[in-house]
Design a protein around this motif. Structure first.
Motif, PDB file in Angstrom:
ATOM      1  N   GLY A 102     -38.243 126.668  15.938  1.00  0.00           N
ATOM      2  CA  GLY A 102     -39.587 126.520  16.477  1.00  0.00           C
ATOM      3  C   GLY A 102     -40.143 127.806  17.060  1.00  0.00           C
ATOM      4  O   GLY A 102     -41.322 128.126  16.884  1.00  0.00           O
ATOM      5  N   ILE A 103     -39.286 128.576  17.742  1.00  0.00           N
ATOM      6  CA  ILE A 103     -39.743 129.803  18.387  1.00  0.00           C
ATOM      7  C   ILE A 103     -40.057 130.883  17.353  1.00  0.00           C
ATOM      8  O   ILE A 103     -41.128 131.494  17.366  1.00  0.00           O
ATOM      9  CB  ILE A 103     -38.680 130.300  19.386  1.00  0.00           C
ATOM     10  N   LEU A 104     -39.144 131.116  16.426  1.00  0.00           N
ATOM     11  CA  LEU A 104     -39.350 132.171  15.430  1.00  0.00           C
ATOM     12  C   LEU A 104     -40.317 131.739  14.331  1.00  0.00           C
ATOM     13  O   LEU A 104     -40.849 132.577  13.607  1.00  0.00           O
ATOM     14  CB  LEU A 104     -38.013 132.591  14.823  1.00  0.00           C
ATOM     15  N   GLY A 105     -40.538 130.420  14.195  1.00  0.00           N
ATOM     16  CA  GLY A 105     -41.537 129.932  13.255  1.00  0.00           C
ATOM     17  C   GLY A 105     -42.922 129.833  13.853  1.00  0.00           C
ATOM     18  O   GLY A 105     -43.878 129.469  13.172  1.00  0.00           O
ATOM     19  N   HIS A 106     -43.034 130.139  15.161  1.00  0.00           N
ATOM     20  CA  HIS A 106     -44.315 130.166  15.881  1.00  0.00           C
ATOM     21  C   HIS A 106     -45.005 128.800  15.903  1.00  0.00           C
ATOM     22  O   HIS A 106     -46.219 128.705  15.725  1.00  0.00           O
ATOM     23  CB  HIS A 106     -45.267 131.209  15.277  1.00  0.00           C
ATOM     24  N   PHE A 107     -44.226 127.718  16.111  1.00  0.00           N
ATOM     25  CA  PHE A 107     -44.857 126.406  16.303  1.00  0.00           C
ATOM     26  C   PHE A 107     -44.154 125.664  17.438  1.00  0.00           C
ATOM     27  O   PHE A 107     -43.811 124.498  17.333  1.00  0.00           O
ATOM     28  CB  PHE A 107     -44.848 125.577  15.003  1.00  0.00           C
ATOM     29  N   SER A 108     -43.968 126.357  18.559  1.00  0.00           N
ATOM     30  CA  SER A 108     -43.232 125.780  19.683  1.00  0.00           C
ATOM     31  C   SER A 108     -43.951 124.583  20.289  1.00  0.00           C
ATOM     32  O   SER A 108     -43.309 123.648  20.780  1.00  0.00           O
ATOM     33  CB  SER A 108     -42.984 126.845  20.762  1.00  0.00           C
ATOM     34  N   GLU A 109     -45.301 124.573  20.266  1.00  0.00           N
ATOM     35  CA  GLU A 109     -46.042 123.423  20.799  1.00  0.00           C
ATOM     36  C   GLU A 109     -45.776 122.184  19.950  1.00  0.00           C
ATOM     37  O   GLU A 109     -45.524 121.099  20.477  1.00  0.00           O
ATOM     38  CB  GLU A 109     -47.541 123.731  20.827  1.00  0.00           C
ATOM     39  N   THR A 110     -45.842 122.353  18.620  1.00  0.00           N
ATOM     40  CA  THR A 110     -45.577 121.238  17.711  1.00  0.00           C
ATOM     41  C   THR A 110     -44.142 120.758  17.861  1.00  0.00           C
ATOM     42  O   THR A 110     -43.871 119.552  17.855  1.00  0.00           O
ATOM     43  CB  THR A 110     -45.847 121.669  16.253  1.00  0.00           C
TER      44      THR A 110
END
Length: 260
Positions: free
Chosen positions: A161-169
């Protein structure tokens, strides 16, 4: 994180130490993070903030640090049934994979596509191996995963999630775990007595589980909907997990273009 999970299995580490271990394991991730530290301001708030994009700097990294700690511990806390730990990982990993594929197809930005492609590279083997493990961990289980797997699975999805840049999702995918954490807060932080294992009560005559007063989603579900067998309860909780992921997809669809 796998090594720290093994240490926990062997030494029975106290809860307060379990919160510290992932924070140490997340430091290399944060040091290696080279992505943006900006957030997109929701459209209804832009007139009040005066900005469309806000750079949070080190505050964003602190948020990611807490996210890694939460994801690692939440799989371990929401546990205690045959198939539940691995099952929830399979459900969340499947949602992450679907989300990545959808975002790659919907975007024309190469950098954005590469971030989600990297996420796919990590979540695919996690999903495949977890599905194989689930066939042995399902009730009646012949393999017990312990903290070694739960810490590994939680940290892997945090990294994705962090490295994929969708931590909110990602946080919305963990909706069931968020609810379980909120129910657990009084015991985890010492406001109420916290036993080593907060499991439901088993009735050997009927083979059914009864919810206790402990603050977990497992016990809360049993108190709300009555006694159930272990297999049935696990299926119900995984359906709740899947419903939370569906709510996340629904929110993204409904709010796209209006919220962000």
């Amino acid at each position: 994180m796998t090594l720290l999970g093994f240490i926990d299995d062997v030494l029975d580490v106290p809860w307060r130490v379990k919160l510290v271990l992932p924070s140490i394991a997340a430091l290399p991730l944060l040091m290696a993070y080279a992505g943006h530290t900006t957030i997109i301001i929701p459209k209804p708030l832009i007139p009040y903030v005066g900005l469309k994009v806000l750079d949070l700097g080190f505050i964003y990294k602190i948020y990611m640090w807490f996210l890694a700690i939460f994801c690692t511990n939440c799989i371990n806390i929401h546990a205690g049934l045959n198939g539940l730990e691995v099952g929830q990982t399979v459900v969340i990993a499947s949602a992450i994979l679907i989300h990545n594929v959808m975002q790659i197809g919907a975007s024309s930005d190469p950098e954005y596509q590469q971030a989600h492609a990297f996420s796919v590279y990590l979540v695919q083997p996690l999903l495949a191996t977890s599905m194989a493990l689930l066939s042995y961990n399902w009730y009646p289980s012949s393999v017990f995963v312990g903290d070694t797997y739960t810490y590994f699975a939680g940290m892997t999805m945090a990294v994705v999630g962090i490295l994929g840049h969708f931590s909110e999702t990602l946080l919305i995918f963990f909706l069931a775990q968020v609810l379980n954490f909120l129910l657990s807060v009084p015991q985890l932080f010492g406001f109420r007595h916290c036993p080593r294992h907060r499991l439901p009560r088993f009735d050997p005559q009927t083979g059914l589980l009864t919810g206790t007063d402990d603050g977990t989603l497992v016990n809360f579900y049993l108190r709300m909907f009555g006694r159930k067998s272990e297999n049935s309860l696990c299926v119900h909780l995984l359906l709740v997990q899947a419903l939370g992921c569906c709510i996340c997809f629904g929110l993204r669809y409904l709010l796209t273009g209006w919220y962000k």
